[in-house]
Design an enzyme around this catalytic site. Sequence first.
Site, short mmCIF file in Angstrom:
data_model
loop_
_atom_site.label_atom_id
_atom_site.label_comp_id
_atom_site.label_asym_id
_atom_site.label_seq_id
_atom_site.Cartn_x
_atom_site.Cartn_y
_atom_site.Cartn_z
N ARG A 262 32.85 27.90 28.09
CA ARG A 262 32.46 28.77 26.95
C ARG A 262 32.30 28.74 26.24
NH1 ARG A 262 37.13 32.18 28.10
NH2 ARG A 262 38.80 31.89 29.50
N ASP B 137 32.41 43.54 36.84
CA ASP B 137 32.61 43.18 37.97
C ASP B 137 32.65 43.45 39.34
OD1 ASP B 137 31.85 40.91 39.84
OD2 ASP B 137 33.89 39.78 39.94
N PHE C 202 27.49 33.42 40.51
CA PHE C 202 29.15 33.59 39.07
C PHE C 202 28.45 32.59 37.79
CE2 PHE C 202 33.15 30.82 37.25
CZ PHE C 202 33.94 31.99 37.40
N GLU D 217 33.01 43.84 26.02
CA GLU D 217 33.63 43.32 27.75
C GLU D 217 32.70 41.92 27.83
OE1 GLU D 217 35.95 41.80 29.52
OE2 GLU D 217 36.38 44.15 30.44
N ASP D 218 33.03 40.82 28.12
CA ASP D 218 32.30 40.37 28.70
C ASP D 218 31.25 40.53 29.96
OD1 ASP D 218 34.63 39.53 30.54
OD2 ASP D 218 34.11 37.65 30.54
P1 5GP Z 1 36.23 43.19 37.54
O1 5GP Z 1 37.82 43.39 37.19
O2 5GP Z 1 35.44 43.51 36.79
O3 5GP Z 1 36.28 42.41 38.78
O4 5GP Z 1 36.85 41.40 36.39
C1 5GP Z 1 36.49 41.55 34.89
C2 5GP Z 1 36.34 40.10 34.74
O5 5GP Z 1 36.44 38.59 36.10
C3 5GP Z 1 36.21 39.86 33.99
O6 5GP Z 1 36.01 39.54 32.36
C4 5GP Z 1 35.89 37.58 33.90
O7 5GP Z 1 36.96 37.63 32.57
C5 5GP Z 1 36.39 37.67 34.67
N1 5GP Z 1 35.15 37.52 36.12
C6 5GP Z 1 34.26 38.41 37.05
N2 5GP Z 1 32.52 37.91 37.14
C7 5GP Z 1 33.47 37.15 36.23
C8 5GP Z 1 31.32 35.63 36.55
O8 5GP Z 1 30.78 35.35 37.04
N3 5GP Z 1 32.01 34.63 35.64
C9 5GP Z 1 33.10 34.29 35.04
N4 5GP Z 1 33.26 32.95 34.54
N5 5GP Z 1 34.38 35.21 34.75
C10 5GP Z 1 34.25 36.19 35.52
#
Ligand code: 5GP
Length: 234
Positions: A164, A102, A151, A98-99
């Site tokens: 990206r 959050d 962010f 995963e990237d």
């Molecule tokens: P979660 O379900 O954990 O809230 O969200 C995960 C996804 O939200 C990540 O895979 C990403 O696509 C997006 N995301 C969450 N925080 C960031 C951030 O700081 N920057 C970006 N570009 N995407 C984020």
Amino acid sequence: MADLRPVDVLISAEDIQRRVAELAADIHRDFPDGVHLIAVLKGAFIFMADLVRHLEGRVSLDFIAVSSYAKGTTSSGEVRMLKDLDYALDGKDVVIVEDIVDTGITLSYLKEILKARGPRNLRTACLLSKPSRRKVDVKVEYIGFTIEDRFVVGYGLDFDEQFRQLPYIGVMDAGLYANIHAKQERIAHGSGEKMRKVGAPGAHLGEVGLRRVAHPYPHPAVFFGNGIGARAQV
Ligand code: 5GP
């Protein structure tokens, strides 16, 4: 070149490369016989590409794509599958790549559906983690960097499908991030209106009432030179 969004370097390309090599070593130590990696598109594609090049032993790959939606007043978000895996997971040692984690909602959904497919082991590697934003308690075995509630873009992560390609992790303008959060909060406490979260396909600046990032912008090297923490000029 008059309308460029300022982006600060949070984690340099060198630090990322060093840490990714360490994560690969950790994964190899835990799975010396080989591993099946599943990258979560699109944000993890660069992390995955670098990770596999540091991995020794047998490595196979697959890709999955999901989109997350903020919905209602509870922490339970809605996640939808956009692209399923090509291969079965039975008996495999699997690591989700995963990237960023959050709220944890996306990862917890992924783990649930992938676990049901019978892997021998199911672990997760994420480049970035924002623990202060967690809404779901989800275990992540390999974490690249823990960051604050900012962010971030670059190294696979986008804003409106841009940034990206940056080789480092950059931080978006603080005011911009506040606006994104404010909009998400309004939706969470509103009429059940849905909005694509930033990073999901189709998210547009227009949805959060913000100025569009200028295009085209120059190559990052032109943006930042070699200076860590350098700031692009508007
Ligand atoms: P979660 O379900 O954990 O809230 O969200 C995960 C996804 O939200 C990540 O895979 C990403 O696509 C997006 N995301 C969450 N925080 C960031 C951030 O700081 N920057 C970006 N570009 N995407 C984020």
